[in-house]
Design a protein around this motif. Structure first.
Motif, PDB file in Angstrom:
ATOM      1  N   ILE A 219       1.382  14.547   6.327  1.00  0.00           N
ATOM      2  CA  ILE A 219       1.711  13.129   6.164  1.00  0.00           C
ATOM      3  C   ILE A 219       2.498  12.618   7.370  1.00  0.00           C
ATOM      4  O   ILE A 219       2.221  11.549   7.908  1.00  0.00           O
ATOM      5  CB  ILE A 219       2.508  12.928   4.860  1.00  0.00           C
ATOM      6  N   VAL A 220       3.490  13.390   7.799  1.00  0.00           N
ATOM      7  CA  VAL A 220       4.335  12.960   8.910  1.00  0.00           C
ATOM      8  C   VAL A 220       3.533  12.839  10.198  1.00  0.00           C
ATOM      9  O   VAL A 220       3.813  11.974  11.054  1.00  0.00           O
ATOM     10  CB  VAL A 220       5.527  13.929   9.083  1.00  0.00           C
ATOM     11  N   ARG A 221       2.522  13.669  10.373  1.00  0.00           N
ATOM     12  CA  ARG A 221       1.697  13.619  11.588  1.00  0.00           C
ATOM     13  C   ARG A 221       0.637  12.523  11.539  1.00  0.00           C
ATOM     14  O   ARG A 221      -0.059  12.294  12.529  1.00  0.00           O
ATOM     15  CB  ARG A 221       1.012  14.966  11.800  1.00  0.00           C
ATOM     16  N   LEU A 222       0.511  11.847  10.417  1.00  0.00           N
ATOM     17  CA  LEU A 222      -0.537  10.839  10.269  1.00  0.00           C
ATOM     18  C   LEU A 222      -0.531   9.795  11.385  1.00  0.00           C
ATOM     19  O   LEU A 222      -1.596   9.451  11.916  1.00  0.00           O
ATOM     20  CB  LEU A 222      -0.416  10.173   8.896  1.00  0.00           C
ATOM     21  N   PRO A 223       0.628   9.254  11.808  1.00  0.00           N
ATOM     22  CA  PRO A 223       0.586   8.236  12.877  1.00  0.00           C
ATOM     23  C   PRO A 223      -0.017   8.738  14.177  1.00  0.00           C
ATOM     24  O   PRO A 223      -0.547   7.933  14.962  1.00  0.00           O
ATOM     25  CB  PRO A 223       2.071   7.882  13.071  1.00  0.00           C
ATOM     26  N   LEU A 224       0.034  10.042  14.414  1.00  0.00           N
ATOM     27  CA  LEU A 224      -0.516  10.586  15.654  1.00  0.00           C
ATOM     28  C   LEU A 224      -2.038  10.572  15.664  1.00  0.00           C
ATOM     29  O   LEU A 224      -2.655  10.708  16.733  1.00  0.00           O
ATOM     30  CB  LEU A 224      -0.012  12.018  15.868  1.00  0.00           C
ATOM     31  N   SER A 225      -2.643  10.419  14.475  1.00  0.00           N
ATOM     32  CA  SER A 225      -4.109  10.432  14.383  1.00  0.00           C
ATOM     33  C   SER A 225      -4.699   9.043  14.205  1.00  0.00           C
ATOM     34  O   SER A 225      -5.924   8.897  14.089  1.00  0.00           O
ATOM     35  CB  SER A 225      -4.545  11.330  13.214  1.00  0.00           C
ATOM     36  N   TYR A 300       4.810  10.054  -6.358  1.00  0.00           N
ATOM     37  CA  TYR A 300       4.325  10.837  -5.219  1.00  0.00           C
ATOM     38  C   TYR A 300       3.999   9.929  -4.042  1.00  0.00           C
ATOM     39  O   TYR A 300       4.314  10.240  -2.890  1.00  0.00           O
ATOM     40  CB  TYR A 300       3.103  11.659  -5.600  1.00  0.00           C
ATOM     41  N   PHE A 301       3.361   8.779  -4.317  1.00  0.00           N
ATOM     42  CA  PHE A 301       3.072   7.827  -3.248  1.00  0.00           C
ATOM     43  C   PHE A 301       4.367   7.406  -2.554  1.00  0.00           C
ATOM     44  O   PHE A 301       4.439   7.335  -1.333  1.00  0.00           O
ATOM     45  CB  PHE A 301       2.368   6.585  -3.803  1.00  0.00           C
ATOM     46  N   ASP A 302       5.399   7.119  -3.350  1.00  0.00           N
ATOM     47  CA  ASP A 302       6.657   6.668  -2.771  1.00  0.00           C
ATOM     48  C   ASP A 302       7.277   7.751  -1.889  1.00  0.00           C
ATOM     49  O   ASP A 302       7.785   7.472  -0.805  1.00  0.00           O
ATOM     50  CB  ASP A 302       7.634   6.265  -3.872  1.00  0.00           C
ATOM     51  N   ARG A 303       7.210   9.008  -2.365  1.00  0.00           N
ATOM     52  CA  ARG A 303       7.775  10.096  -1.559  1.00  0.00           C
ATOM     53  C   ARG A 303       6.971  10.295  -0.282  1.00  0.00           C
ATOM     54  O   ARG A 303       7.526  10.521   0.804  1.00  0.00           O
ATOM     55  CB  ARG A 303       7.781  11.390  -2.376  1.00  0.00           C
ATOM     56  N   ALA A 304       5.631  10.207  -0.396  1.00  0.00           N
ATOM     57  CA  ALA A 304       4.776  10.369   0.779  1.00  0.00           C
ATOM     58  C   ALA A 304       5.061   9.270   1.804  1.00  0.00           C
ATOM     59  O   ALA A 304       5.131   9.528   3.012  1.00  0.00           O
ATOM     60  CB  ALA A 304       3.312  10.351   0.360  1.00  0.00           C
ATOM     61  N   LEU A 305       5.237   8.045   1.326  1.00  0.00           N
ATOM     62  CA  LEU A 305       5.519   6.940   2.248  1.00  0.00           C
ATOM     63  C   LEU A 305       6.924   7.069   2.853  1.00  0.00           C
ATOM     64  O   LEU A 305       7.151   6.659   3.986  1.00  0.00           O
ATOM     65  CB  LEU A 305       5.365   5.605   1.513  1.00  0.00           C
ATOM     66  N   THR A 306       7.854   7.640   2.091  1.00  0.00           N
ATOM     67  CA  THR A 306       9.189   7.908   2.637  1.00  0.00           C
ATOM     68  C   THR A 306       9.101   8.927   3.772  1.00  0.00           C
ATOM     69  O   THR A 306       9.769   8.785   4.809  1.00  0.00           O
ATOM     70  CB  THR A 306      10.124   8.424   1.539  1.00  0.00           C
ATOM     71  N   ASN A 355       7.478  -0.155   3.990  1.00  0.00           N
ATOM     72  CA  ASN A 355       8.378  -0.512   2.893  1.00  0.00           C
ATOM     73  C   ASN A 355       7.768  -1.562   1.977  1.00  0.00           C
ATOM     74  O   ASN A 355       8.015  -1.545   0.767  1.00  0.00           O
ATOM     75  CB  ASN A 355       9.715  -1.009   3.452  1.00  0.00           C
ATOM     76  N   GLU A 356       6.980  -2.460   2.538  1.00  0.00           N
ATOM     77  CA  GLU A 356       6.326  -3.464   1.702  1.00  0.00           C
ATOM     78  C   GLU A 356       5.317  -2.817   0.760  1.00  0.00           C
ATOM     79  O   GLU A 356       5.217  -3.190  -0.415  1.00  0.00           O
ATOM     80  CB  GLU A 356       5.630  -4.502   2.592  1.00  0.00           C
ATOM     81  N   VAL A 357       4.576  -1.834   1.256  1.00  0.00           N
ATOM     82  CA  VAL A 357       3.627  -1.128   0.390  1.00  0.00           C
ATOM     83  C   VAL A 357       4.374  -0.349  -0.695  1.00  0.00           C
ATOM     84  O   VAL A 357       3.948  -0.318  -1.853  1.00  0.00           O
ATOM     85  CB  VAL A 357       2.731  -0.188   1.222  1.00  0.00           C
ATOM     86  N   ARG A 358       5.468   0.269  -0.348  1.00  0.00           N
ATOM     87  CA  ARG A 358       6.278   0.969  -1.356  1.00  0.00           C
ATOM     88  C   ARG A 358       6.687   0.007  -2.466  1.00  0.00           C
ATOM     89  O   ARG A 358       6.615   0.336  -3.648  1.00  0.00           O
ATOM     90  CB  ARG A 358       7.532   1.576  -0.717  1.00  0.00           C
ATOM     91  N   ARG A 359       7.122  -1.181  -2.074  1.00  0.00           N
ATOM     92  CA  ARG A 359       7.542  -2.175  -3.077  1.00  0.00           C
ATOM     93  C   ARG A 359       6.367  -2.609  -3.951  1.00  0.00           C
ATOM     94  O   ARG A 359       6.492  -2.682  -5.178  1.00  0.00           O
ATOM     95  CB  ARG A 359       8.144  -3.394  -2.367  1.00  0.00           C
ATOM     96  N   ARG A 360       5.220  -2.868  -3.329  1.00  0.00           N
ATOM     97  CA  ARG A 360       4.057  -3.349  -4.081  1.00  0.00           C
ATOM     98  C   ARG A 360       3.552  -2.298  -5.065  1.00  0.00           C
ATOM     99  O   ARG A 360       3.141  -2.637  -6.187  1.00  0.00           O
ATOM    100  CB  ARG A 360       2.937  -3.736  -3.117  1.00  0.00           C
ATOM    101  N   LEU A 361       3.588  -1.036  -4.688  1.00  0.00           N
ATOM    102  CA  LEU A 361       3.107   0.014  -5.583  1.00  0.00           C
ATOM    103  C   LEU A 361       3.991   0.142  -6.823  1.00  0.00           C
ATOM    104  O   LEU A 361       3.522   0.543  -7.887  1.00  0.00           O
ATOM    105  CB  LEU A 361       3.051   1.356  -4.846  1.00  0.00           C
ATOM    106  N   VAL A 362       5.270  -0.197  -6.703  1.00  0.00           N
ATOM    107  CA  VAL A 362       6.192  -0.089  -7.833  1.00  0.00           C
ATOM    108  C   VAL A 362       6.161  -1.342  -8.703  1.00  0.00           C
ATOM    109  O   VAL A 362       6.230  -1.260  -9.928  1.00  0.00           O
ATOM    110  CB  VAL A 362       7.630   0.172  -7.323  1.00  0.00           C
ATOM    111  N   THR A 363       6.063  -2.510  -8.076  1.00  0.00           N
ATOM    112  CA  THR A 363       6.260  -3.765  -8.815  1.00  0.00           C
ATOM    113  C   THR A 363       4.972  -4.489  -9.177  1.00  0.00           C
ATOM    114  O   THR A 363       5.023  -5.460  -9.941  1.00  0.00           O
ATOM    115  CB  THR A 363       7.143  -4.720  -7.990  1.00  0.00           C
ATOM    116  N   THR A 364       3.838  -4.077  -8.654  1.00  0.00           N
ATOM    117  CA  THR A 364       2.579  -4.755  -8.962  1.00  0.00           C
ATOM    118  C   THR A 364       1.526  -3.737  -9.401  1.00  0.00           C
ATOM    119  O   THR A 364       1.740  -2.535  -9.340  1.00  0.00           O
ATOM    120  CB  THR A 364       2.049  -5.533  -7.738  1.00  0.00           C
ATOM    121  N   ASN A 365       0.398  -4.252  -9.816  1.00  0.00           N
ATOM    122  CA  ASN A 365      -0.718  -3.390 -10.239  1.00  0.00           C
ATOM    123  C   ASN A 365      -1.748  -3.212  -9.128  1.00  0.00           C
ATOM    124  O   ASN A 365      -2.926  -2.967  -9.392  1.00  0.00           O
ATOM    125  CB  ASN A 365      -1.398  -3.978 -11.476  1.00  0.00           C
TER     126      ASN A 365
END
Length: 380
Positions: A219-225, A300-306, A355-365
Motif C-alpha cells: 500500500i505504501v509503495r502504491l504512489p511509486l507505481s 480496513y479501508f481507513d487503515r489502508a488510506l492512513t 483524507n476526503e475519501v476517508r471521510r466519505r467512506l465513513v459518512t456516506t454510502n
C-alpha cells in the motif's frame, strides 16, 4: 503489575484517573477521547478496575492483582458492562439494554460501571436513550464513554461528562510495550511501532504478522507505481480487492459458527425448511453479520488510506527539510526522489484528497471502488 502499565505515554491521564479512583464519590460520567490507537478503551477499562479495586489504601487502587482488578480487566467482572460494536452503529436496542443495566445495584463491588467503547457510532436517537440515564444516574452507577473526539458525541451528552483526553504515545513507548508485554524482538517492535504511527493494536499486528507487513508495504509503495490512468485504476481495484478478502477471511468461519450455534439453540430440524419463526431469527443474525462485515471493510479501508497517507507525510517532511523522523524510513531514497519531483503544495493537495475519501467512506454510502478509483487518479 498495576492496571495502568499498558497506558504508555499517558502519564497525565493516569494521574487524573488515579486521583478520581481514590475519591469517595467520583464523577458519575466520563468521556475518553483520543485518536485511534491512543488507548481510549484500555484507559476506560483500567479506570473501571481501579474503581472496583479492593486494596484498602485509596491511593493504591488499580493494583492489578486483586480479583476485582483482574476480572474487570478481562471483561468478566459482574459489575462492569461494556458495549462495543463490530457493526456500523450501536443500535437503539443495545442502548436500551445498557440503560436497564444502569439501574441495577452493584452485586459485589462499590460501583456499577458501564463502558460504551464506540460512543461515536451511536445515532442521535440511540444517544438520546442514554441522555436521561446519564443526567440522573443511580447513586452507584458510573458511565465511561469513548470516542475519537468530543465533537463525535452530542453536546447534550459531552456537557454532562468529565473529559479525559488521550494522545498517541511516542514510538519508543509503544516499542517498549510490545517488548515487555508481548515478548517481541526490540528491533522488530521498533519498526512496527514506527510503521503503525504509534497505534498500539496495529503495531502488535505488524510485529506478529508477516502478511500484514507485506500488505502494508504494498500500500505504501502504491504512489511509486502511479504513472497512468490505467495504472491508477488497477491500483485502486487491487486495494479494494485486498480489503474485501481481508474482511471475508476474518468473518467467514465466525459467521458460519454463529449461524450453526443459533440454529442448534433454536432446536431446528437437521434437514428441510426452517419454520417461519426460526427463519426470522436466522435472517436477523445474517443482517447483523452483513453490517459487521461492512464495518470491518470500512475500518480496513481507513487503515489502508492512513498507511498511504504516511507516504505523502514523509515526502512532505523531506520536501520541507523539517528534520522530523520518517514513518517509512526504509523507503527514504524513493521518498527523496518523489519529494524532489514535486512541490509541498502538490503533496498537501494529495493528502487532502486521501483524507476526503476517508471521510466519505465513513459518512456516506459511496461505493468504495468508485471513491478509491477517483482518488488514485487524482494522485497522478
Amino acid at each position: 503489575m498495576s492496571v495502568w502499565e499498558d497506558l504508555q505515554g499517558q502519564a497525565p491521564v493516569v494521574e487524573q484517573l488515579r486521583r478520581a479512583a481514590a475519591q469517595e464519590r467520583p464523577t458519575h460520567a466520563w468521556l475518553f477521547t483520543g485518536p485511534p490507537g491512543s488507548g481510549r478503551s484500555n484507559a476506560a477499562r483500567a479506570f473501571a478496575a481501579a474503581l472496583l479495586c479492593e486494596v484498602p489504601d485509596p491511593d493504591l487502587r488499580g493494583c492489578g492483582v486483586c480479583r476485582p482488578c483482574r476480572t474487570a480487566m478481562s471483561g468478566s467482572h459482574a459489575d462492569v458492562s461494556s458495549v462495543t460494536t463490530e457493526k456500523v452503529t450501536i443500535s437503539i436496542e443495545e442502548a436500551r439494554d445498557l440503560v436497564k443495566k444502569a439501574q441495577d445495584k452493584p452485586s459485589t463491588g462499590r460501583w456499577r460501571v458501564l463502558i460504551v467503547e464506540d460512543a461515536d457510532r451511536m445515532q442521535e436517537r440511540s444517544t438520546n436513550v442514554l441522555l436521561k440515564a446519564i443526567e440522573e444516574p443511580p447513586p452507584r452507577t458510573i458511565w465511561l464513554l469513548c470516542a475519537p473526539s468530543p465533537g463525535d458525541v452530542l453536546v447534550t451528552i459531552r456537557s454532562r461528562c468529565r473529559p479525559v483526553g488521550l494522545r498517541l504515545p511516542p514510538v519508543q513507548d509503544v516499542a517498549q510495550l510490545l517488548v515487555r508485554r508481548d515478548g517481541i524482538d526490540p528491533e522488530v517492535a521498533a519498526d512496527a511501532a514506527r510503521s503503525a504511527q504509534s497505534h498500539v493494536g496495529v503495531a502488535k499486528r505488524l510485529a506478529t504478522d508477516e502478511g500484514a507487513r507485506q500488505r502494508r508495504e504494498k500500500i505504501v509503495r502504491l504512489p511509486l507505481s502511479l504513472r497512468s490512468v490505467s495504472g491508477a485504476m488497477k491500483a485502486a481495484a487491487d486495494l479494494v480487492a485486498l480489503a474485501e478478502a481481508e474482511a471475508a477471511s476474518s468473518f467467514e468461519a465466525r459467521d458460519a459458527e454463529e449461524k450453526a450455534a443459533l440454529v442448534a439453540s433454536l432446536g431446528a430440524p437437521e434437514s428441510g425448511t426452517l419454520p417461519p419463526s426460526m427463519r426470522s431469527q436466522v435472517k436477523r443474525l445474517e443482517e447483523d453479520q452483513l453490517r459487521r462485515a461492512k464495518r470491518s471493510k470500512n475500518d480496513y479501508f481507513d487503515r489502508a488510506l492512513t498507511d498511504l497517507l504516511s507516504f505523502y507525510r514523509d515526502a512532505l517532511v523531506l520536501a520541507l527539510n523539517s528534520g522530523t523522523d520518517l514513518v517509512n524510513e526504509p523507503l527514504r531514497s524513493d521518498l527523496e526522489a518523489f519529494a524532489g519531483s514535486t512541490t509541498p503544495e502538490a503533496i498537501l493537495s494529495r493528502m487532502e484528497e486521501i483524507n476526503e475519501v476517508r471521510r466519505r467512506l465513513v459518512t456516506t454510502n459511496v461505493a468504495p471502488l468508485l471513491a478509491i478509483e477517483a482518488m488514485a487518479v487524482s494522485l497522478l
